[in-house]
Scaffold this motif. Structure first.
Motif, PDB file in Angstrom:
ATOM      1  N   CYS A  62       0.830  -1.205   0.000  1.00  0.00           N
ATOM      2  CA  CYS A  62       0.000   0.000   0.000  1.00  0.00           C
ATOM      3  C   CYS A  62       0.863   1.253   0.000  1.00  0.00           C
ATOM      4  O   CYS A  62       1.997   1.244   0.486  1.00  0.00           O
ATOM      5  CB  CYS A  62      -0.917   0.018   1.214  1.00  0.00           C
ATOM      6  SG  CYS A  62      -1.979  -1.433   1.362  1.00  0.00           S
ATOM      7  N   TYR A  72      -7.952   1.320   7.554  1.00  0.00           N
ATOM      8  CA  TYR A  72      -6.722   1.968   7.100  1.00  0.00           C
ATOM      9  C   TYR A  72      -5.962   2.520   8.302  1.00  0.00           C
ATOM     10  O   TYR A  72      -6.563   3.072   9.228  1.00  0.00           O
ATOM     11  CB  TYR A  72      -7.040   3.118   6.155  1.00  0.00           C
ATOM     12  CG  TYR A  72      -7.541   2.685   4.796  1.00  0.00           C
ATOM     13  CD1 TYR A  72      -6.673   2.142   3.854  1.00  0.00           C
ATOM     14  CD2 TYR A  72      -8.876   2.864   4.439  1.00  0.00           C
ATOM     15  CE1 TYR A  72      -7.126   1.763   2.605  1.00  0.00           C
ATOM     16  CE2 TYR A  72      -9.337   2.493   3.193  1.00  0.00           C
ATOM     17  CZ  TYR A  72      -8.460   1.940   2.277  1.00  0.00           C
ATOM     18  OH  TYR A  72      -8.911   1.568   1.038  1.00  0.00           O
ATOM     19  N   LEU A 118      -3.817   0.726  -3.307  1.00  0.00           N
ATOM     20  CA  LEU A 118      -3.606  -0.675  -2.974  1.00  0.00           C
ATOM     21  C   LEU A 118      -3.081  -1.358  -4.228  1.00  0.00           C
ATOM     22  O   LEU A 118      -3.714  -1.286  -5.287  1.00  0.00           O
ATOM     23  CB  LEU A 118      -4.899  -1.348  -2.517  1.00  0.00           C
ATOM     24  CG  LEU A 118      -5.241  -1.246  -1.029  1.00  0.00           C
ATOM     25  CD1 LEU A 118      -5.519   0.205  -0.634  1.00  0.00           C
ATOM     26  CD2 LEU A 118      -6.436  -2.122  -0.685  1.00  0.00           C
TER      27      LEU A 118
END
Length: 219
Positions: A62, A72, A118
């Protein structure tokens, strides 16, 4: 060798647009090199472990924020405790261009401010089950870029992982943007066709998929 027939831009569902060949080979190779750098750290590419003990077959790294099921964070507490790599301005610019071109709307592109990417690497039998991208706090579109081997992308509905769904093949360089009525559609990758990558992509094997998103999170 016969010349390739250009594939047309396609509206797969309300808000979901497929733009074949959007990435030039040069831009694709640049993205591959960037992904190789991110894959080595500060938080390395890994197979994500799910809360119930399963391990995803794809490998993920990421940028901007670290995704761990199902949230997150800035710090990769589930990997090595390091802070995730920053989200570069040039990648945000690429996302804005993608939205503008997919929706044929310059204003929509200008209003798009992604802050996380991502990056999934599919190799061998790796696939992605049907899921929703719903850990973000906004309804801004998801921008998906494909590099390397061709895959079958399955775009479903917003209510269930099962039918109705639409299967579309994504080649190296293809762009897919899904927002609006399709923003929370279930989707997945049931199959990747090995050894189908464009030799100019810069990827010797497998498939890279970059998805850009707007988290809506502060800081």
């Amino acid at each position: 060798m016969d010349a390739l027939i250009p594939r047309p831009r396609a509206l797969l569902a309300p808000g979901a647009v497929h733009v074949p060949g959007w990435l030039s080979p040069q831009r694709g190779r640049a993205l591959v090199e960037a992904c190789r750098g991110w894959a080595t750290g500060p938080v390395p590419m890994r197979h994500t472990r799910l809360p119930r003990g399963g391990v995803m077959s794809v490998q993920t790294v990421c940028v901007g924020w670290h995704w761990q099921p199902y949230r997150y964070t800035r710090i990769a507490t589930d990997v090595n405790g390091a802070r995730v790599a920053p989200f570069p301005d040039w990648l945000a610019d690429l996302g804005r261009a993608a939205v503008a071109d997919a929706y044929e709307d310059e204003a929509a592109g200008a209003a798009y401010h992604p802050d996380v990417a991502l990056i999934n690497f599919y190799e061998g039998p790796a696939t992605m089950g049907m899921h929703q991208d719903k850990d973000e706090r906004t309804t801004d579109p998801v921008v998906s870029l494909s590099i390397g081997d061709r895959c079958v992308f399955r775009l479903g509905n917003t209510q269930t992982r099962t039918k109705p769904y639409t299967d579309v093949e994504l080649d190296s360089g293809d762009l897919l943007v899904f927002g609006g009525g399709s923003r929370f559609a279930y989707h997945g990758v049931p199959k990747v066709h090995p050894h189908t990558a464009d030799p100019e992509s810069g990827l010797a094997r497998g498939r890279l998929n970059l998805t850009l998103r707007v988290t809506g999170l502060p800081g």
